[in-house]
Design an enzyme around this catalytic site. Structure first.
Site, mmCIF file in Angstrom:
data_model
loop_
_atom_site.group_PDB
_atom_site.id
_atom_site.type_symbol
_atom_site.label_atom_id
_atom_site.label_comp_id
_atom_site.label_asym_id
_atom_site.label_seq_id
_atom_site.Cartn_x
_atom_site.Cartn_y
_atom_site.Cartn_z
ATOM 1 N N GLU A 207 -3.689 -0.572 8.019
ATOM 2 C CA GLU A 207 -2.566 -0.236 8.843
ATOM 3 C C GLU A 207 -2.785 -0.777 10.366
ATOM 4 O OE1 GLU A 207 -1.338 3.934 9.553
ATOM 5 O OE2 GLU A 207 -1.830 4.306 7.231
ATOM 6 N N ARG B 79 0.878 -1.177 -0.076
ATOM 7 C CA ARG B 79 0.029 0.116 0.129
ATOM 8 C C ARG B 79 1.015 1.212 -0.027
ATOM 9 N NH1 ARG B 79 -2.679 2.914 5.262
ATOM 10 N NH2 ARG B 79 -4.017 4.346 3.975
ATOM 11 N N HIS C 156 -3.290 10.939 1.350
ATOM 12 C CA HIS C 156 -2.434 10.559 2.605
ATOM 13 C C HIS C 156 -1.926 11.993 3.145
ATOM 14 C CE1 HIS C 156 -1.246 6.995 5.167
ATOM 15 N NE2 HIS C 156 -0.496 7.708 5.966
ATOM 16 N N TYR D 67 -4.536 1.207 16.104
ATOM 17 C CA TYR D 67 -3.639 1.301 16.730
ATOM 18 C C TYR D 67 -3.772 1.397 18.367
ATOM 19 C CZ TYR D 67 -0.848 2.620 12.798
ATOM 20 O OH TYR D 67 -0.301 2.721 11.456
HETATM 21 C C1 NOJ Z 1 -1.543 6.351 10.733
HETATM 22 C C2 NOJ Z 1 -1.332 7.192 9.548
HETATM 23 O O1 NOJ Z 1 -1.995 6.724 8.491
HETATM 24 C C3 NOJ Z 1 0.249 7.054 9.497
HETATM 25 O O2 NOJ Z 1 0.609 8.053 8.270
HETATM 26 C C4 NOJ Z 1 1.014 7.115 10.608
HETATM 27 O O3 NOJ Z 1 2.390 7.048 10.197
HETATM 28 C C5 NOJ Z 1 0.787 5.775 11.466
HETATM 29 N N1 NOJ Z 1 -0.667 6.102 11.929
HETATM 30 C C6 NOJ Z 1 1.288 5.726 12.580
HETATM 31 O O4 NOJ Z 1 1.326 6.831 13.424
#
Ligand code: NOJ
Length: 489
Positions: free
Chosen positions: A397, A97, A142, A330
């Site tokens: 992610e 990606r 992005h 996350y």
């Molecule tokens: C989500 C974001 O899409 C990405 O750009 C970032 O580096 C990561 N989180 C980690 O924080």
């Protein structure tokens, strides 16, 4: 402690393996790794590229960045893209990606002038990936907005919608013959947070509690336009899929048997995630968001709600604009019910209500906001399944950061082991339609306002070396084994 946990997991996994031959990722499940243009490319003004808001922030306001750095060179992927593709290949993943830099393709951001060198750059990467049997997954946006829009208010100005649509059509025309998976916009919540000055303060000071909702409104419209352009003009000949990537923090009720905590936790998920997911996968903003912002606006003596309203036609246009759902995950937090604070300093977090906290015993990593809580991923996947009629989900992610140069990255290995296991549990035991998992990130890169201080990569990058040498960390071998065996070990 970590060793005990790892041992328990290995025992659990081996029991699973003994009990069933099927503790494996399904055949149509895709493994991948992810990066984004601004975070890796560098070449900020190379060969006709235009300027983005992050170029300007890095040059003029780098005091906002933890190490005062900028993304001018980053991982130098503008020059080292071929090596990157080989690193992806070495991992044995199905897809990579990346995102496109809007101003590398349309340098002015708003005009019709195309930069041939930018097009050439992405063509080379896409073709090389395909030659090596790797599917390119492309994010259109992005976070690196053309600087042109900044004085106009960035995403708070609806004018961005038509320009984004133009950019999307350009990109589908240029690259769509080879792309099967598109993501329009990455993490709108984070984009819109910047309009209250939290993430990088990339915009001037906006009225509190207003700009972030205006931004959300326009991002949703821009996404829908791109979706419809693809659907109407390109899908029949290109046969790809297109959606958006939303980040989702899992909010767990502090006390699951207290209905007030349960309500407060869900309210938080709806304010952060539902505000985007509901208009796309349902119809309009979540009821609780509409009502609470309206009520609080009234208490603030405003003549109308701080949350803009969609017309009926707009709601219809946004509804259903997804072929799958992309999620970045996350964070897990506990939420407990709390009395609403007074109506000073309004913003989305205050509107969302409740009190959020983390369990101090959760294992941490280099990024203060990331704790290793795999059951949070499993719960949120189930919540999405139950709330939005079991859509296909791609985890676009998920990842773990070190705040120093760690090559023997056992923390990262453990993270992927337990998060991939939670994903597998959600698929095999709960029937959630998760179709892919992309590790953030292929390599250490420019982590926005944290600069180069946080390292998310499977590959280490030496940022003091002009050659930006890449070195595999221990986790590369681990990830390779997962992709090879399609199971967790
Ligand atoms: C989500 C974001 O899409 C990405 O750009 C970032 O580096 C990561 N989180 C980690 O924080």
């Amino acid at each position: 402690m970590l060793i005990v946990k790892e041992f328990a997991l290995v025992l659990f996994l081996s029991t699973k393996l003994c009990n069933s031959q099927e503790w494996k990722f399904p055949d149509d499940f895709k493994f991948g790794v992810a990066t984004s243009a601004f975070q890796i490319e560098g070449g900020w003004d190379a060969d006709g590229k235009g300027v983005s808001i992050w170029d300007v922030l890095g040059h003029n306001r780098s005091v906002l960045v933890k190490d005062g750095s900028n993304g001018d060179v980053a991982c130098d992927s503008y020059n080292k893209w071929e090596e990157d593709v080989m690193m992806v290949k070495n991992l044995g993943v199905d897809c990579y990606r990346i995102s496109l830099s809007w101003t590398r393709i349309l340098p002015e951001g708003y005009g019709t002038k195309i930069n041939p060198a930018g097009v050439d750059y992405y063509n080379k990467i896409i073709n090389k990936l395909l030659e090596n049997g790797i599917e390119p997954v492309i994010t259109l946006y992005h976070w690196d907005l053309p600087q042109f829009f900044s004085p106009l208010g960035g995403w708070t100005n609806p004018v961005v919608v038509e320009h984004f649509a133009y950019y999307a059509r350009t990109v589908f025309t240029l690259f769509g013959d080879r792309i099967k998976t598109w993501i329009t916009i990455n993490e709108p919540r984070l984009i819109c947070q910047s309009y209250k000055g939290l993430i990088g303060d990339v915009t001037p000071n906006f009225p509190l509690g207003v700009a972030e909702y205006l931004c959300a409104h326009n991002v949703l419209k821009a996404h829908a336009e791109a979706y419809h352009i693809y659907d109407r003009e390109f899908r029949f000949k290109q046969n790809g899929k297109i959606s958006i990537t939303l980040d989702i923090t899992w909010s767990e009720p502090a006390n699951a048997s207290n209905p007030e905590d349960v309500r407060a936790a869900e309210q938080n998920v709806l304010f952060e995630f539902g505000i985007y997911a509901n208009p796309i996968m349902g119809f309009d903003y979540p009821r609780v968001v509409i009502d609470r912002v309206a009520n609080r606006s009234k208490l603030e003596n405003l003549s109308g709600s701080r949350l803009p309203k969609f017309t009926f036609a707009e709601k219809l246009r946004i509804k259903g604009t997804y072929d799958f759902l992309g999620i970045n995950h996350y964070i897990t937090m506990y939420t407990r019910a709390a009395a609403d604070p007074p109506v000073t300093r309004p913003n989305l977090d205050v509107d969302a209500g409740g009190e959020r906290f983390r369990d101090p015993s959760w294992e941490g990593c280099g990024a203060a906001w990331i704790k290793v809580v795999p059951w949070g991923l499993r719960r949120l996947l189930n919540w999405i399944k139950n709330t939005y009629h079991n859509p296909d989900i791609i985890i676009t992610e998920s990842g773990y950061a070190d705040d120093s140069e760690v090559f023997e990255d056992d923390g990262r290995i453990n993270y992927y082991r337990v998060y991939l296991n939670a994903t597998l549990q959600a698929i095999l035991e709960d029937g959630v339609n998760v179709k892919g998992y992309m590790a953030w990130s292929l390599m250490d890169n420019y982590e926005w306002i944290y600069g180069y201080t946080l390292r998310f990569g499977l590959y280490h990058v030496n940022f003091t070396d002009p050659n930006r040498t890449r070195t595999p960390k221990k986790s590369v071998e681990y990830f390779k084994n997962v992709t090879k065996t399609r199971t967790i070990n």
